[in-house]
Motif scaffolding. Structure first.
Motif, PDB file in Angstrom:
ATOM      1  N   LYS A   1       0.837  -1.207   0.000  1.00  0.00           N
ATOM      2  CA  LYS A   1       0.000   0.000   0.000  1.00  0.00           C
ATOM      3  C   LYS A   1       0.874   1.261   0.000  1.00  0.00           C
ATOM      4  N   GLU A   2       1.893   1.218   0.836  1.00  0.00           N
ATOM      5  CA  GLU A   2       2.810   2.361   0.900  1.00  0.00           C
ATOM      6  C   GLU A   2       3.448   2.627  -0.470  1.00  0.00           C
ATOM      7  N   ASP A   3       3.881   1.535  -1.107  1.00  0.00           N
ATOM      8  CA  ASP A   3       4.481   1.625  -2.444  1.00  0.00           C
ATOM      9  C   ASP A   3       3.487   2.173  -3.465  1.00  0.00           C
ATOM     10  N   ALA A   4       2.232   1.701  -3.353  1.00  0.00           N
ATOM     11  CA  ALA A   4       1.196   2.113  -4.310  1.00  0.00           C
ATOM     12  C   ALA A   4       0.888   3.593  -4.145  1.00  0.00           C
ATOM     13  N   LEU A   5       0.872   4.076  -2.900  1.00  0.00           N
ATOM     14  CA  LEU A   5       0.586   5.500  -2.665  1.00  0.00           C
ATOM     15  C   LEU A   5       1.718   6.366  -3.217  1.00  0.00           C
ATOM     16  N   ALA A   6       2.938   5.894  -3.036  1.00  0.00           N
ATOM     17  CA  ALA A   6       4.084   6.640  -3.585  1.00  0.00           C
ATOM     18  C   ALA A   6       3.989   6.657  -5.109  1.00  0.00           C
ATOM     19  N   PHE A   7       3.561   5.518  -5.687  1.00  0.00           N
ATOM     20  CA  PHE A   7       3.389   5.448  -7.144  1.00  0.00           C
ATOM     21  C   PHE A   7       2.316   6.442  -7.594  1.00  0.00           C
TER      22      PHE A   7
ATOM     23  N   MET B   1      -3.703   5.000  -9.020  1.00  0.00           N
ATOM     24  CA  MET B   1      -3.343   3.828  -8.223  1.00  0.00           C
ATOM     25  C   MET B   1      -3.152   2.637  -9.158  1.00  0.00           C
ATOM     26  N   PRO B   2      -2.254   1.685  -8.814  1.00  0.00           N
ATOM     27  CA  PRO B   2      -2.124   0.473  -9.628  1.00  0.00           C
ATOM     28  C   PRO B   2      -3.471  -0.238  -9.730  1.00  0.00           C
ATOM     29  N   GLY B   3      -3.697  -0.906 -10.856  1.00  0.00           N
ATOM     30  CA  GLY B   3      -4.978  -1.584 -11.076  1.00  0.00           C
ATOM     31  C   GLY B   3      -4.781  -3.050 -11.433  1.00  0.00           C
ATOM     32  N   LEU B   4      -5.680  -3.880 -10.932  1.00  0.00           N
ATOM     33  CA  LEU B   4      -5.621  -5.320 -11.207  1.00  0.00           C
ATOM     34  C   LEU B   4      -6.888  -5.762 -11.935  1.00  0.00           C
ATOM     35  N   ALA B   5      -6.720  -6.487 -13.034  1.00  0.00           N
ATOM     36  CA  ALA B   5      -7.873  -7.081 -13.725  1.00  0.00           C
ATOM     37  C   ALA B   5      -7.808  -8.594 -13.572  1.00  0.00           C
ATOM     38  N   VAL B   6      -8.915  -9.180 -13.124  1.00  0.00           N
ATOM     39  CA  VAL B   6      -8.988 -10.637 -12.984  1.00  0.00           C
ATOM     40  C   VAL B   6     -10.057 -11.149 -13.944  1.00  0.00           C
ATOM     41  N   ILE B   7      -9.663 -12.093 -14.793  1.00  0.00           N
ATOM     42  CA  ILE B   7     -10.637 -12.712 -15.698  1.00  0.00           C
ATOM     43  C   ILE B   7     -11.000 -14.076 -15.136  1.00  0.00           C
TER      44      ILE B   7
ATOM     45  N   ALA C   1       4.358  -4.476 -10.954  1.00  0.00           N
ATOM     46  CA  ALA C   1       4.053  -4.420 -12.385  1.00  0.00           C
ATOM     47  C   ALA C   1       3.883  -2.966 -12.828  1.00  0.00           C
ATOM     48  N   ALA C   2       3.175  -2.186 -12.005  1.00  0.00           N
ATOM     49  CA  ALA C   2       2.964  -0.766 -12.348  1.00  0.00           C
ATOM     50  C   ALA C   2       4.317  -0.059 -12.455  1.00  0.00           C
ATOM     51  N   LYS C   3       5.212  -0.368 -11.527  1.00  0.00           N
ATOM     52  CA  LYS C   3       6.532   0.281 -11.532  1.00  0.00           C
ATOM     53  C   LYS C   3       7.380  -0.184 -12.725  1.00  0.00           C
TER      54      LYS C   3
END
Ligand code: NDP
Length: 288
Positions: A20-26, A33-39, A280-282
């Motif tokens: 979460k900390e990493d995502a907020l910095a991103f 915010m980073p996003g995840l898609a699940v099929i 992955a976002a990074k």
């Protein structure tokens, strides 16, 4: 003396907090915010539970999340074009296709997994990521083994120089676990259904990983006193009872540390999925 219980919840919380900390910095740097898609394809009930839990974890951490539920008779071409669209979607940092696929799509499993952009492959199953892991390069690593190794580090359990024995050689758990532990300088033995003298090999393990899919398979007499035992198995033996691959009640009297089932590795897997989504976002932003 009873073993130290390695609580999945405790270590998963630490992994998620860091993600979460990493995502907020991103987000501060890139504006989203980073996003995840699940099929998910079809009606498999265990898969539905897993996907709901992944969605919940995204909500908890404030990640963007999309769940794409497709009917069991979805064609290969339709599935591949959905993946193409997600590969091109800037809001989506990570893509995961929930396995197992319905029977009709199973012959195309590699076509499906290989279609995911390697930089969005948060399950770490794409051959590019497998190759990068084996050669020791930065990569997206399968969540279950990555979560187990992160837990060992957080729990200060020595890996360098340890004898690690893995029972199971699947692409999802056993093989990537081998690469990760080797990278951390353990001496690694991988066992499978053709292994001779399995109990004897296991008794030599400082770290024993069970990823077999057979309820209560690992007994106390297969475990070296004081060893760390990681139970990856999830086996439903009654409608409401889950057990691991390790005979927990007897093994915890011999082991030095052990993960319970439920409440162990399953939680680490989802936490690591969140960490992989930020990674992955990074990667896509050229930050790694
Ligand atoms: P697979 O069925 O793909 O692999 C099982 C492995 O166990 C195979 O390599 C097989 O050998 C080996 N094996 C089977 N029987 C024996 C035996 N008698 N002696 C020695 N080895 C044996 O399973 P997965 O790796 O996908 O999963 C393993 C378990 O982990 C399952 O219970 C699964 O549900 C669980 N799991 C849990 C996750 C979590 O988040 N906690 C995530 C992923 C899996 P061989 O190759 O020779 O057939």
């Amino acid at each position: 003396m009873s073993a130290r219980i390695l609580s999945g919840k405790e270590f998963a919380t630490k992994i998620k907090e860091a993600a979460k900390e990493d995502a907020l910095a991103f987000r501060d740097e890139y504006g989203f915010m980073p996003g995840l898609a699940v099929i998910i394809i079809g009606e498999d009930s265990a898969s539905q539970v897993y996907v709901r839990n992944k969605n919940k974890a995204c909500e908890e951490l404030g990640f963007h999340s999309e769940m794409i539920a497709l009917p069991a008779d979805t064609s290969k071409d339709e599935l591949l074009s959905r993946i193409d669209a997600l590969n091109a979607d800037k809001k989506i940092s990570g893509i995961l296709v929930q396995l197992p696929l319905p029977k009709a799509l199973q012959p195309f499993e590699y076509d499906v997994l290989n279609r995911i952009d390697p930089m969005k492959d948060v399950d770490g199953f794409h051959p590019v990521n497998v190759g990068r892991l084996v050669t020791g390069q930065e990569s997206l690593v399968p969540c279950t083994p990555a979560g187990c190794v992160r837990m060992l580090e957080l729990a200060d359990i020595p890996i360098d120089g340890a004898n690690a024995v893995i029972i199971g050689r699947s692409n999802i758990v056993g093989k990537p676990m081998m690469s990760l532990l080797l990278k951390k300088s353990a001496t690694v033995t991988v066992c499978h259904s053709h292994t001779k003298n399995l109990a004897e090999i296991c008794r030599n393990a400082d770290v024993l990983v069970a990823a077999i899919g057979k309820p209560l398979f690992v007994k106390a007499d297969m475990v070296k006193p004081g060893a760390t035992v990681i139970d990856v198995g999830i086996n439903r033996i009654e409608p409401k009872k889950l057990v691991g691959d390790v005979d927990y009640d007897s093994v915890k009297e011999v082991a030095g540390a052990i993960t319970p089932v439920p409440g162990g590795v399953g939680l680490l897997t989802i936490a690591m999925l969140m960490a992989n989504t930020v990674k992955a976002a990074k990667l896509q932003a050229g930050r790694i």
